[in-house]
Design an enzyme around this catalytic site. Structure first.
Site, PDB file in Angstrom:
ATOM      1  N   ASN A  20     -46.555 -41.479  50.018  1.00  0.00           N
ATOM      2  CA  ASN A  20     -47.805 -41.321  49.296  1.00  0.00           C
ATOM      3  C   ASN A  20     -48.940 -41.961  50.122  1.00  0.00           C
ATOM      4  OD1 ASN A  20     -49.968 -41.434  47.496  1.00  0.00           O
ATOM      5  ND2 ASN A  20     -48.614 -41.760  45.731  1.00  0.00           N
ATOM      6  N   ASP A  54     -56.991 -32.023  46.414  1.00  0.00           N
ATOM      7  CA  ASP A  54     -57.078 -31.581  45.024  1.00  0.00           C
ATOM      8  C   ASP A  54     -58.460 -31.890  44.452  1.00  0.00           C
ATOM      9  OD1 ASP A  54     -56.702 -31.220  42.250  1.00  0.00           O
ATOM     10  OD2 ASP A  54     -54.560 -31.627  42.467  1.00  0.00           O
ATOM     11  N   LYS A 109     -62.028 -32.184  36.331  1.00  0.00           N
ATOM     12  CA  LYS A 109     -62.475 -32.853  35.098  1.00  0.00           C
ATOM     13  C   LYS A 109     -63.048 -34.243  35.412  1.00  0.00           C
ATOM     14  CE  LYS A 109     -59.268 -30.397  32.163  1.00  0.00           C
ATOM     15  NZ  LYS A 109     -57.913 -30.388  31.609  1.00  0.00           N
ATOM     16  N   ASP A 167     -62.911 -26.049  50.225  1.00  0.00           N
ATOM     17  CA  ASP A 167     -63.541 -24.826  49.727  1.00  0.00           C
ATOM     18  C   ASP A 167     -64.169 -25.094  48.365  1.00  0.00           C
ATOM     19  OD1 ASP A 167     -60.795 -25.125  48.640  1.00  0.00           O
ATOM     20  OD2 ASP A 167     -61.480 -23.462  47.392  1.00  0.00           O
ATOM     21  N   THR A 190     -56.736 -24.731  58.242  1.00  0.00           N
ATOM     22  CA  THR A 190     -55.574 -25.032  57.419  1.00  0.00           C
ATOM     23  C   THR A 190     -55.134 -23.712  56.767  1.00  0.00           C
ATOM     24  OG1 THR A 190     -56.631 -25.400  55.283  1.00  0.00           O
ATOM     25  CG2 THR A 190     -56.711 -27.227  56.857  1.00  0.00           C
ATOM     26  N   TYR A 230     -55.017 -23.110  53.513  1.00  0.00           N
ATOM     27  CA  TYR A 230     -56.016 -22.832  52.482  1.00  0.00           C
ATOM     28  C   TYR A 230     -57.286 -22.256  53.093  1.00  0.00           C
ATOM     29  CZ  TYR A 230     -53.724 -25.287  48.613  1.00  0.00           C
ATOM     30  OH  TYR A 230     -52.882 -25.665  47.616  1.00  0.00           O
ATOM     31  N   GLU A 231     -57.705 -22.850  54.200  1.00  0.00           N
ATOM     32  CA  GLU A 231     -58.969 -22.467  54.822  1.00  0.00           C
ATOM     33  C   GLU A 231     -58.964 -20.983  55.179  1.00  0.00           C
ATOM     34  OE1 GLU A 231     -60.048 -25.204  57.817  1.00  0.00           O
ATOM     35  OE2 GLU A 231     -61.732 -24.032  58.575  1.00  0.00           O
TER      36      GLU A 231
END
Lengths: 215, 215
Positions: free
Chosen positions: B98, B120, B124, B156, B193, B195-196
């Site tokens: 972690n 992440d 909220k 993003d 990455t 995601y990118e």
């Protein structure tokens, strides 16, 4: 912002010295007297046709506003808005001057907040000094704002906003609030400028920040 | 980032203790010894499948890299990339831990740069403390970085980036560089990455900043 040459504009401006102040240097340090109250003073550097500053003044009668715009051909539209408003807009004045000379018109601490909206992006690196968030301008605004005074800045121009984030950070200012797509979640208090509506309708994001001086 | 449960992953990880370090706390203060050189150390908190950190390590052989990722099911992909690379990737190690416990693995000044990519967003407000640019994390990273150390951050997620700009400013850090659409003008050194690439292909802007500690 330039518009068509309007030969009648100068005449209309001169006919309304209570709205477009003819010799603002004479009111330096005396703006509360001019407005007849001790309300906060918010100014906009480069107010163009005045849609933002007239809208803000009407929405917030307990704040005094001054719009600064160099060109007759566009400030005339702001003046016409005032003239067409029933009862006028008593908490608004317009200055037909160069905002770079604001030290001549305001004392230190006399301005409570500065608005910059859709100012010229000056995209070429060699013109960076002309951008209204260049350190020389940040230093200028500080001469009229109080300790911890704020600049509220909107633009559609990505390059100018990127530059401004680093310039403001480098100046030691604090970013209080940042929006990278103002209209995705438009705050109820937002007043659009002419440019803002145009770019929003094209689906382009509008960038906005609130930045605070650190001293 | 979670992926399908892969029962064989733990076994493959254990079989390669020279790549996925089994007891990284034992190397605290001794990473130069582990890498066998005195090159700078750059780490990525939340390295996922490892496309960024393996790509960076291959592109920059004179920098040491450590990817930190908690989940076997995704770190396994980074390990497989190393195993499939001829000659391996000698300047890369992976930690299956972690990242919040990084103080256990690195001494102050031992890390030269921190990368955060597509972490992440925790949208909220009540989860703001979990965002990796929350002040508690900025304070954590400072415990391993040098004076004026840097965080390089990509996402993003507009909300996370807006939050991060103000959080980083409020922490007293300096914004060195900001891009609000990285791929509009992609720098040649950029490594994407997973995601990118996905978000870029959808036409969504990728936000990026380089931020520097002020002390």
């Amino acid at each position: 912002m330039r518009a068509r040459y309007k030969p009648w504009a100068a005449e209309l401006i001169e006919a309304h010295p209570g709205i477009v102040i003819p010799e603002p240097e004479k009111l330096k340090g005396r703006w509360q007297e001019e407005f007849g109250n001790a309300n906060p003073l918010h100014i906009e550097a480069g107010s163009g046709k005045g849609r933002f500053i007239t809208g803000m003044a009407q929405a917030n009668p307990d704040i005094n506003y001054i719009g600064i715009e160099l060109f007759d051909s566009v400030i005339i539209t702001a003046l016409q808005t005032v003239l067409e408003t029933e009862g006028g807009i008593p908490n608004l004045r317009l200055l037909r001057v160069n905002a770079q000379e604001m030290e001549s018109f305001f004392e230190k601490n006399e301005v409570d907040r500065m608005y910059l909206n859709f100012s010229d992006p000056w995209p070429k690196t060699r013109h960076a000094k002309r951008r209204l968030t260049h350190e020389s301008f940040l230093s200028l605004y500080e001469t009229v704002l109080p300790k911890n005074g704020e600049i509220h800045f909107k633009t559609d121009n990505r390059g100018l906003f990127e530059y401004s984030l680093t310039s403001i950070s480098d100046y030691g200012m604090l970013l209080k609030d940042v929006s990278l797509d103002l209209h995705a979640n438009e705050p109820e208090w937002n007043i659009m400028t002419e440019y803002e509506e145009k770019f929003m309708k094209k689906g382009q994001p509008i960038y906005r920040m609130e930045a605070q001086y650190n001293s």
